[in-house]
Structures are given as C-alpha cells and as structure tokens.
Design an enzyme around this catalytic site. Sequence first.
Site, PDB file in Angstrom:
ATOM      1  N   SER A 129      -2.865 -53.299  44.797  1.00  0.00           N
ATOM      2  CA  SER A 129      -2.559 -52.890  43.425  1.00  0.00           C
ATOM      3  C   SER A 129      -1.067 -52.682  43.234  1.00  0.00           C
ATOM      4  O   SER A 129      -0.357 -52.270  44.167  1.00  0.00           O
ATOM      5  CB  SER A 129      -3.290 -51.574  43.143  1.00  0.00           C
ATOM      6  OG  SER A 129      -2.774 -50.981  41.975  1.00  0.00           O
ATOM      7  N   TYR A 154      -5.269 -43.007  44.704  1.00  0.00           N
ATOM      8  CA  TYR A 154      -5.683 -44.411  44.561  1.00  0.00           C
ATOM      9  C   TYR A 154      -4.635 -45.328  45.197  1.00  0.00           C
ATOM     10  O   TYR A 154      -4.960 -46.200  46.021  1.00  0.00           O
ATOM     11  CB  TYR A 154      -5.871 -44.748  43.074  1.00  0.00           C
ATOM     12  CG  TYR A 154      -6.025 -46.228  42.804  1.00  0.00           C
ATOM     13  CD1 TYR A 154      -7.140 -46.927  43.260  1.00  0.00           C
ATOM     14  CD2 TYR A 154      -5.053 -46.947  42.098  1.00  0.00           C
ATOM     15  CE1 TYR A 154      -7.280 -48.297  43.022  1.00  0.00           C
ATOM     16  CE2 TYR A 154      -5.189 -48.293  41.858  1.00  0.00           C
ATOM     17  CZ  TYR A 154      -6.301 -48.969  42.324  1.00  0.00           C
ATOM     18  OH  TYR A 154      -6.433 -50.310  42.090  1.00  0.00           O
TER      19      TYR A 154
END
Length: 332
Positions: A129, A154
């Site tokens: 990501s 995350y």
Amino acid sequence: MSILVTGVAGFIGFHVAGRLMERGESVIGLDSLDDYYSVALKRARIKELRGRHGTRFHFNQTDFADTVALAEALDPLSFDRIVHLGAQPGVRYSIENPHAYARSNIVGHLNLLEVARQRDSAHFVYASSSSVYGGNETLPFKVEDRVDHPRSLYAATKKADELMSECYAHLYRLPLTGLRFFTVYGPWGRPDMAVWTFTKAILEGRPIDVFGEGDMRRDFTYIDDIVTGVLAALDNPPADDGASKAGGSRAPHRLYNIGNNKSEELSRLIGVIEAACGSQAEKRLLPMQPGDVRDTFADITAIERDLGFRPTTSIEEGVPRFVAWYREYYGI
Ligand code: NAD
C-alpha cells in the site's frame, strides 16, 4: 494451470479475477467474506464472477489466517501462481481494531507465503500500500525511499508483509512482486472509501465530511489501470540473477508503485463527483483523522521502465463511470 486469487470477493480481487478469466485463465478464488463492509456486496461480486465465467471460476470461502482451514481448503486444488489481495484494509479502522490487522495481514500473509514455498509457486504477487510511505515529505514517493515511519498499524502490517516477502525471496528463492497501490476507485468499489462515501451522501442529499479541511491530496487510481498493472507484474516474474531489483532487493523480489502519477486535491475530486452526480455537496470541513497522511503521489518510473505500465484514466473519466455503476447497482 489455475491462478489462486485471495480476496476475490473484495474490490480489487474481483476485478483482477475477472480480467484473468477474460483472457482465458482459470481462477481459484479464496475469501472469508468478512463483515468489515457489506457482505451482500461481496456475495454480489462472487455471483457476478460465477455468472460471467462459469466453470473457469472456483470459489472457496476460507479464512486464510486459519492455518489448518487454509491447508484443508487448498489441499485438493492445483495452481501455479498466487495473487494475494485479501487483507484487512482501511487506515482508520486499524485504530479501533488492531488485532484484525495482525491476524489477516501478518499471520495471513505468512500463511500464503508458506503455501507458495510448499508448492514452489512460479510467482507470488501481493498487495502492499501507498500508506507505507507514512509521513514522508519528499514527493512523489519512490520505491527506493525509506519507509520506516508508518502512521497507522495498517501501514505497519503492509511494511511487515514486504519484509516477510523479502525474507522468503532470499531464503527460498521464491519469485515475489509487491505492489503499493495508491487510493483505488471505480465500479464495484469499496464502501469505506472517499469516492463511494461522497457519491452516496451527495445522491442522498446529505452533507459530506471532508477531512484535512479539503486540502489533502491523493493519487486516485482507476481500477482498470490497477488491474493492468497487476497482470503486467504477474506475467513478468523477477529473475533470480543477483541484480538489484526495483525496491533494492538482490533476491527475486520487486516492489512497484501503482498509482495514477497525479496528486489531486480532495476539493477537486469533490468537484468532479458533484459534476457526475449533477448536484452540489454540502461540505463539513473537519481536521485530519489520526493515522491519515496529508499527501500521496506515486512515482511510477520503476514499473514503467520494467513492465511498460502507464495509467490512462483521469478522474474526469473514471469518476463518472463509478457514479453510473453506483446508480445502476442501487437502482437510483
Ligand atoms: P477489500 O476489502 O474490498 O478486499 C479484501 C478482501 O479480503 C475482502 O473481500 C475480505 O473479505 C478478504 N479478507 C480479509 N481478511 C481475510 C482473511 N483472513 N481470509 C480470507 N479473506 C480475507 O479491499 P481492496 O480494496 O480490494 O484491497 C485489496 C488489497 O489491496 C488489500 O491488500 C489492500 O490492503 C490493498 N490496497 C488497497 C487499496 C485501495 O485503495 N483499495 C490501496 C492500497 C492497498
């Protein structure tokens, strides 16, 4: 030979599986159908894939963080490549429920690496990501930049995935490619993301919450461009030749950004959504949320040089396609 696609009921997994089957491949799709967002939407994606592709598509509902269940589910199945897109996504939810991220993104990623190792997979492509860039201030973000300062758990789990992958590429000479996606949007998208929440609120005549007072910038990437990048990566496994790869590894492990290579102000995105919806948004300007980063902007030099990938869809083209899909899906 089939391709294993995890997270196949998710936004990106659904589109990647569809494109693979359109070009004649068979897909084994794995997903736990977790309830982070609408399970009905996830089931609808599976139904759509079954309807379009029939017996080319084999779906298995399994939690890949459950090591025993995963082994049992995959035991009778044959596949030679893996596209691992299943994960617990979302920056903000990682503050409320950190353990979901440790489970799906760390234990789950390790489980899939083990599957690849045991089966000597020809290539393992996985989702990382843009959030790994954390608070980096030098834009655009390059795969060579240091990414040691995550702003959310995350992001930390995605960086951990990259590190575990590097270790497996080094120890077992497993060909691996990690893809750092930048804010993906498009038809069949994710209900927790800005393009979806703004569209929904505008069409329902409700105000929209604009974090960072509207001057955050994001590199918004249209789903079809992401899928093209994923397939280009899948078709070109890194060689085990000792040469330095994108991201710096000398093992068969590459890292690429897949973004639109254009950083857009949130307020401009809202203007494009308003035009596509045919009405103005009432904006509630709010401060940035914990875990958020102010700007993202992808340098895509590495993937362009190695795989010839360039995105082709502007938000002026992509957003109206999403809004048209949303209206049709909900019949409004
Ligand atoms: P998504 O939530 O729509 O899809 C993920 C899927 O994984 C879901 O269907 C979920 O049910 C499944 N899943 C989660 N945990 C699982 C488990 N333990 N076992 C089996 N299945 C499980 O998300 P997405 O937007 O399609 O994202 C796909 C990948 O891309 C993720 O790894 C995400 O972190 C990454 N990513 C997405 C974006 C984006 O903008 N959409 C940006 C950067 C990275």
